[in-house]
Write a protein that holds these residues in place. Structure first.
Motif, short mmCIF file in Angstrom:
data_model
loop_
_atom_site.label_atom_id
_atom_site.label_comp_id
_atom_site.label_asym_id
_atom_site.label_seq_id
_atom_site.Cartn_x
_atom_site.Cartn_y
_atom_site.Cartn_z
N ASP A 166 0.83 -1.22 0.00
CA ASP A 166 0.00 0.00 0.00
C ASP A 166 0.86 1.26 0.00
O ASP A 166 0.56 2.24 -0.69
N VAL A 167 1.95 1.24 0.76
CA VAL A 167 2.85 2.39 0.83
C VAL A 167 3.55 2.60 -0.51
O VAL A 167 3.62 3.71 -1.02
N VAL A 168 4.06 1.53 -1.07
CA VAL A 168 4.81 1.60 -2.34
C VAL A 168 3.93 2.10 -3.47
O VAL A 168 4.39 2.83 -4.35
N LYS A 169 2.65 1.70 -3.48
CA LYS A 169 1.73 2.11 -4.55
C LYS A 169 1.60 3.63 -4.66
O LYS A 169 1.38 4.15 -5.76
N GLU A 170 1.71 4.33 -3.55
CA GLU A 170 1.50 5.78 -3.54
C GLU A 170 2.54 6.53 -4.36
O GLU A 170 2.25 7.56 -4.95
N LYS A 171 3.77 6.03 -4.39
CA LYS A 171 4.83 6.68 -5.17
C LYS A 171 5.58 5.60 -5.96
O LYS A 171 6.77 5.39 -5.79
N TRP A 172 4.85 4.92 -6.83
CA TRP A 172 5.39 3.74 -7.50
C TRP A 172 6.35 4.05 -8.64
O TRP A 172 7.13 3.19 -9.05
N ILE A 173 6.34 5.28 -9.15
CA ILE A 173 7.21 5.60 -10.29
C ILE A 173 8.65 5.86 -9.85
O ILE A 173 9.59 5.26 -10.37
N CYS A 174 8.83 6.76 -8.87
CA CYS A 174 10.19 7.14 -8.44
C CYS A 174 10.50 6.74 -7.00
O CYS A 174 11.65 6.87 -6.57
N GLY A 175 9.53 6.28 -6.26
CA GLY A 175 9.78 5.86 -4.89
C GLY A 175 9.91 7.03 -3.92
O GLY A 175 9.61 8.18 -4.24
N TYR A 176 10.42 6.72 -2.73
CA TYR A 176 10.52 7.69 -1.65
C TYR A 176 11.95 8.15 -1.39
O TYR A 176 12.18 9.06 -0.58
N GLY A 177 12.93 7.50 -2.02
CA GLY A 177 14.32 7.78 -1.70
C GLY A 177 14.73 7.02 -0.44
O GLY A 177 13.97 6.21 0.09
N PHE A 178 15.93 7.31 0.03
CA PHE A 178 16.41 6.62 1.23
C PHE A 178 15.86 7.35 2.46
O PHE A 178 16.51 8.19 3.08
N LYS A 179 14.65 6.98 2.82
CA LYS A 179 13.92 7.65 3.90
C LYS A 179 13.92 6.81 5.17
O LYS A 179 13.71 5.60 5.12
N ASN A 180 14.21 7.46 6.30
CA ASN A 180 14.11 6.81 7.61
C ASN A 180 14.91 5.51 7.68
O ASN A 180 14.46 4.53 8.26
N GLN A 181 16.10 5.52 7.07
CA GLN A 181 16.99 4.34 7.08
C GLN A 181 16.34 3.09 6.49
O GLN A 181 16.72 1.96 6.79
N GLY A 182 15.32 3.30 5.63
CA GLY A 182 14.66 2.17 4.99
C GLY A 182 13.50 1.60 5.77
O GLY A 182 12.82 0.68 5.29
N ASP A 183 13.22 2.12 6.96
CA ASP A 183 12.08 1.66 7.77
C ASP A 183 10.83 2.42 7.33
O ASP A 183 10.76 3.65 7.47
N PHE A 184 9.85 1.70 6.78
CA PHE A 184 8.65 2.39 6.30
C PHE A 184 7.36 1.63 6.57
O PHE A 184 6.28 2.10 6.24
N VAL A 185 7.45 0.46 7.18
CA VAL A 185 6.25 -0.32 7.48
C VAL A 185 5.92 -0.16 8.95
O VAL A 185 6.64 -0.63 9.83
N SER A 186 4.80 0.50 9.24
CA SER A 186 4.39 0.75 10.64
C SER A 186 3.37 -0.30 11.07
O SER A 186 2.30 -0.45 10.46
#
Length: 384
Positions: free
Chosen positions: A271-291
């Protein structure tokens, strides 16, 4: 003098250039050791830059793809306002390692492979001799030389594949192979790292069938093997195909079809990845993104993690590396069958990537570079 120990100067030079890039995780916790490794890496990076400017080291198209991937993630991070200087530093180190290994392979051939295998065996050996059930002997808090227990496989699987390839191809390095196998398997058994043990069993199982199947399907065998492994890995993550075998998994293997809760993580990650599926989020929060609940973690899956960092564009750039390496190895396997060991090794790594992130480290990077340049190892020039 007969029986005296002779150290080849070329081997020593290769060793000194390479070993700083394989700093074990626990060494990063010791200030003086970490600073020494950083100084050595900085020195080698600076030397490579000078050589490039002098036009003595050429950057291959293969290395340029990796550079483009790393720079793309840095660019996305900057645009998203999450630019991380640590990731930039790591990118410079990894790009330098990439260029260095390719240059050394073209200059020294199989000598480089031998030294890489020795370095990997030394790290695995230190990991096992410093082992206690509670962690590394110096700090028994659940962490080992290479980090948490599951991280050891990130080195062990590429090390097993590379040392076995070297041993079978050139009938050398049997002691190195023995050290790698005993050190890795002992740790997996002592800590009962189920994923690593399963992957090791898969590697040697497929390897034992390779001679029989290869005679019938020849080079097509390896392509089919990689395709099946990738399809299964993606099927587990996106379609939960493991539920088809729920009876076998739960009753006989005594495991959960949720793969220790990973399927729940993947649902959120998708669900998170779908929101910015073209270019992604970059190296955000040391790669932790699943809450989940009261913590945030990584996706525990290589496909989703790469999508998070760079979206579809970043993923295409990144997975071009193994695709090109597979193509090179399949072509070379026509003349040198031992190259199949590397392809089976990659298939094993892909299996690990289903439940872990195994392609974001120097060990995998080294492995994929060796795959792509496998033909160079069979060149017997004057300097090789």
């Amino acid at each position: 003098m007969n029986g005296s120990l002779k150290i080849n100067k070329s081997d020593l030079r290769i060793f000194l250039f390479l070993f700083p890039f394989f700093e074990p995780w626990w060494f990063t916790r010791i200030g003086i050791l970490d600073n020494l490794y950083d100084l050595l890496k900085l020195s080698v990076c600076f030397l490579i830059l000078i050589r490039i400017l002098q036009n003595k080291v050429k950057i291959s198209s293969f290395a340029k793809i990796y550079m483009a991937y790393r720079l793309f993630i840095c660019g996305v991070s900057l645009c998203r306002g999450v630019f991380d200087i640590g990731y930039l530093s790591e990118s410079i180190q990894f790009i330098s390692l990439f260029i260095l290994i390719e240059y050394l392979i073209k200059s020294y051939g199989k000598r480089v492979l031998k030294i890489i295998c020795i370095i990997f065996s030394i790290i695995l050996f230190i990991n096992i001799i410093t082992y206690t059930p509670n962690g590394i002997i110096f700090e028994p808090k659940g962490f080992y030389l290479l980090g948490i227990r599951t991280r050891v496989a990130e080195l062990a699987i590429p090390a097993i594949a590379l040392t076995l390839f070297y041993c079978k191809s050139f009938n050398k390095g049997k002691l190195t192979l023995l050290i790698v196998l005993v050190s890795a398997l002992s740790f997996f058994v002592f800590e009962w790292v189920a994923t690593a043990l399963t992957c090791t069993l898969f590697f040697f199982g497929i390897l034992s069938l390779e001679k029989i199947i290869h005679k019938k399907f020849k080079q097509k065998y390896y392509g089919v093997l990689i395709f099946i492994v990738v399809a299964c890995s993606l099927g587990v993550v996106f379609f939960n195909i493991q539920e088809t075998f729920s009876d076998l998994i739960e009753k006989y293997l005594n495991k959960s079809v949720t793969l220790t809760g990973r399927t729940d993580l993947w649902e959120i990650a998708i669900d998170v990845v779908k929101e910015k599926w073209i270019c992604g989020y970059g190296f955000k929060n040391q790669g932790d993104f699943v809450s989940m609940y009261d913590f945030t973690t990584t996706s525990h899956n290589q496909w989703l993690q790469t999508m998070f960092y760079g979206g579809a564009i970043g993923s295409i750039l990144y997975y071009l590396l193994p695709l090109l390496s597979i193509n090179k190895c399949i072509k070379e396997s026509k003349y040198n069958k031992t190259v199949g060991i590397l392809l089976i090794g990659l298939a094993t790594i892909i299996i690990m990537c289903t439940t872990e992130i195994c392609m974001d480290n120097a060990y995998y990077l080294t492995f994929i570079i060796c795959m792509y340049n496998c033909k160079e190892f069979y060149s017997y020039g004057k300097s090789k």
